[in-house]
Enzyme design. Sequence first.
Site, mmCIF file in Angstrom:
data_model
loop_
_atom_site.group_PDB
_atom_site.id
_atom_site.type_symbol
_atom_site.label_atom_id
_atom_site.label_comp_id
_atom_site.label_asym_id
_atom_site.label_seq_id
_atom_site.Cartn_x
_atom_site.Cartn_y
_atom_site.Cartn_z
ATOM 1 N N PHE A 1 0.813 -1.216 0.000
ATOM 2 C CA PHE A 1 0.000 0.000 0.000
ATOM 3 C C PHE A 1 0.849 1.270 0.000
ATOM 4 O O PHE A 1 0.814 2.055 -0.956
ATOM 5 C CB PHE A 1 -0.952 -0.020 1.204
ATOM 6 C CG PHE A 1 -1.593 1.295 1.530
ATOM 7 C CD1 PHE A 1 -2.193 2.060 0.536
ATOM 8 C CD2 PHE A 1 -1.591 1.767 2.840
ATOM 9 C CE1 PHE A 1 -2.788 3.284 0.848
ATOM 10 C CE2 PHE A 1 -2.188 2.980 3.155
ATOM 11 C CZ PHE A 1 -2.780 3.738 2.160
ATOM 12 N N ALA B 1 7.515 -5.048 5.092
ATOM 13 C CA ALA B 1 7.107 -5.405 6.452
ATOM 14 C C ALA B 1 5.772 -6.127 6.424
ATOM 15 O O ALA B 1 4.938 -5.880 5.551
ATOM 16 C CB ALA B 1 6.987 -4.159 7.338
ATOM 17 N N THR C 1 10.106 -11.440 8.849
ATOM 18 C CA THR C 1 10.242 -10.332 7.893
ATOM 19 C C THR C 1 10.741 -9.061 8.559
ATOM 20 O O THR C 1 11.710 -8.441 8.101
ATOM 21 C CB THR C 1 8.903 -10.065 7.195
ATOM 22 O OG1 THR C 1 8.523 -11.210 6.438
ATOM 23 C CG2 THR C 1 9.008 -8.864 6.263
ATOM 24 N N THR D 1 6.616 2.767 12.259
ATOM 25 C CA THR D 1 5.261 3.082 12.687
ATOM 26 C C THR D 1 5.245 3.754 14.057
ATOM 27 O O THR D 1 6.160 3.551 14.867
ATOM 28 C CB THR D 1 4.425 1.778 12.760
ATOM 29 O OG1 THR D 1 3.150 2.042 13.361
ATOM 30 C CG2 THR D 1 5.124 0.725 13.601
ATOM 31 N N ASP D 2 4.167 4.504 14.330
ATOM 32 C CA ASP D 2 4.006 5.089 15.661
ATOM 33 C C ASP D 2 3.641 4.047 16.711
ATOM 34 O O ASP D 2 3.740 4.306 17.919
ATOM 35 C CB ASP D 2 2.954 6.199 15.646
ATOM 36 C CG ASP D 2 1.570 5.748 15.176
ATOM 37 O OD1 ASP D 2 1.407 4.568 14.799
ATOM 38 O OD2 ASP D 2 0.645 6.585 15.179
ATOM 39 N N GLU D 3 3.245 2.850 16.276
ATOM 40 C CA GLU D 3 2.809 1.832 17.233
ATOM 41 C C GLU D 3 3.948 1.330 18.126
ATOM 42 O O GLU D 3 3.696 0.714 19.159
ATOM 43 C CB GLU D 3 2.139 0.668 16.501
ATOM 44 C CG GLU D 3 0.868 1.080 15.781
ATOM 45 C CD GLU D 3 0.027 -0.090 15.310
ATOM 46 O OE1 GLU D 3 -0.020 -1.116 16.006
ATOM 47 O OE2 GLU D 3 -0.571 0.023 14.226
ATOM 48 N N TYR E 1 3.125 -7.295 16.153
ATOM 49 C CA TYR E 1 3.502 -6.419 15.031
ATOM 50 C C TYR E 1 4.380 -5.267 15.514
ATOM 51 O O TYR E 1 5.492 -5.055 15.005
ATOM 52 C CB TYR E 1 2.257 -5.866 14.338
ATOM 53 C CG TYR E 1 2.539 -4.636 13.513
ATOM 54 C CD1 TYR E 1 3.450 -4.677 12.457
ATOM 55 C CD2 TYR E 1 1.916 -3.417 13.798
ATOM 56 C CE1 TYR E 1 3.729 -3.543 11.705
ATOM 57 C CE2 TYR E 1 2.183 -2.283 13.047
ATOM 58 C CZ TYR E 1 3.088 -2.348 12.004
ATOM 59 O OH TYR E 1 3.373 -1.218 11.267
ATOM 60 N N LYS F 1 8.403 -4.359 14.768
ATOM 61 C CA LYS F 1 8.859 -3.110 14.166
ATOM 62 C C LYS F 1 9.796 -2.361 15.109
ATOM 63 O O LYS F 1 10.773 -1.736 14.660
ATOM 64 C CB LYS F 1 7.664 -2.233 13.803
ATOM 65 C CG LYS F 1 6.884 -2.726 12.591
ATOM 66 C CD LYS F 1 7.724 -2.768 11.320
ATOM 67 C CE LYS F 1 8.058 -1.388 10.814
ATOM 68 N NZ LYS F 1 8.818 -1.455 9.519
ATOM 69 N N PRO G 1 -7.412 -8.424 21.425
ATOM 70 C CA PRO G 1 -6.485 -8.437 22.568
ATOM 71 C C PRO G 1 -5.430 -7.333 22.449
ATOM 72 O O PRO G 1 -4.887 -7.088 21.368
ATOM 73 C CB PRO G 1 -5.837 -9.823 22.477
ATOM 74 C CG PRO G 1 -6.776 -10.646 21.669
ATOM 75 C CD PRO G 1 -7.411 -9.701 20.697
#
Length: 352
Positions: A10, A82, A99, A133-135, A159, A163, A292
């Site tokens: 994407f 990713a 990955t 990512t901000d996560e 995830y 990262k 979760p």
Amino acid sequence: MILVTGGAGFIGGNFVLDWLKVPGNEGVINLDKLTYAGNLTTLASLKDDSRHIFVHGDIGDKALVSKLLHEHQPRAIVNFAAESHVDRSIHGPAEFVATNIVGTFNLLECARDYWNGLDDSAKKAFRFHHVSTDEVYGSLSATDPAFTETNSYEPNSPYSASKAASDHLVRAWFHTYGFPVVTTNCSNNYGPYHFPEKLVPLVILNALNGKPLPIYGDGQQIRDWLYVGDHCAAIREVLSKGELGETYNIGGWNEKANIDVVKTICTILDELKPRADGKAYVDQITYVKDRPGHDRRYAIDASKVERELGWRPVETFDTGIRKTVQWYLDNPVWIEGVVSGSYRDWLSKQYN
């Protein structure tokens, strides 16, 4: 040339299209594993463009990556490759480790070996841009200040943990080896060519097909929403002018609760493509059990990249989401290919 990894996904696909629209930009070697979310039909307009070289492969394949680097001599690598879906990471974390962590390590090592062999001027010009990512920063309360680049890492899903690990590797390669890296941590992207498992495209397509619009929990999870075209512009700026070893947060300055995002999409669809029965699309909203470890709020403070590099998003959420909904209404062929799975045939049809 530049090497773009994950360039059929994407954000990566939008970046490749955007990059090749800019006069004077170099060509792109596009390396993508073509997992379920890799879609070459996104890049169909580049099929006969000699500036775009697509390679079907994995960043974990050291021999292939080294071969591409030494053959094409790219002056930069932009790493989008990713696994990125939180729900999928909960059910199958092994692919995310393979990955996002091991793959990034392999890419860094191949790139470092290549960089060490360059002459002084090429070595000085080279950049490795890692897209994250901000996560990785974890979750915020309603009153916490937005994430800055100095926030500690507190990932809460497989995830985001994978990262976070990749970000740490990139940082370590700079401080240990002097390898020329920059990292960007972005907020929730939305826009054209988005695989319909994420919230915005899922809601648009479910609404149009008369299906329930699933909302986790109470729908009050807050995210900062960034239009993908703005993200691509930010990456260009950081790649060009970012200080080596630095991290830049890329955000849209658009904090929205999930339920409000869904209601906005419904309102736009009511205007642009009303339901045949005359009812409102919000009637399709359905609340489902929360997932979760669902982080409550993310918010990005993107003032550093504006202050130091002069970048700020062009799109507001209202303008960006309208463009996005309109794109999905205007591109039924792309959508049908994804929904039916026929997009997976593009590689064999077009690239043999």
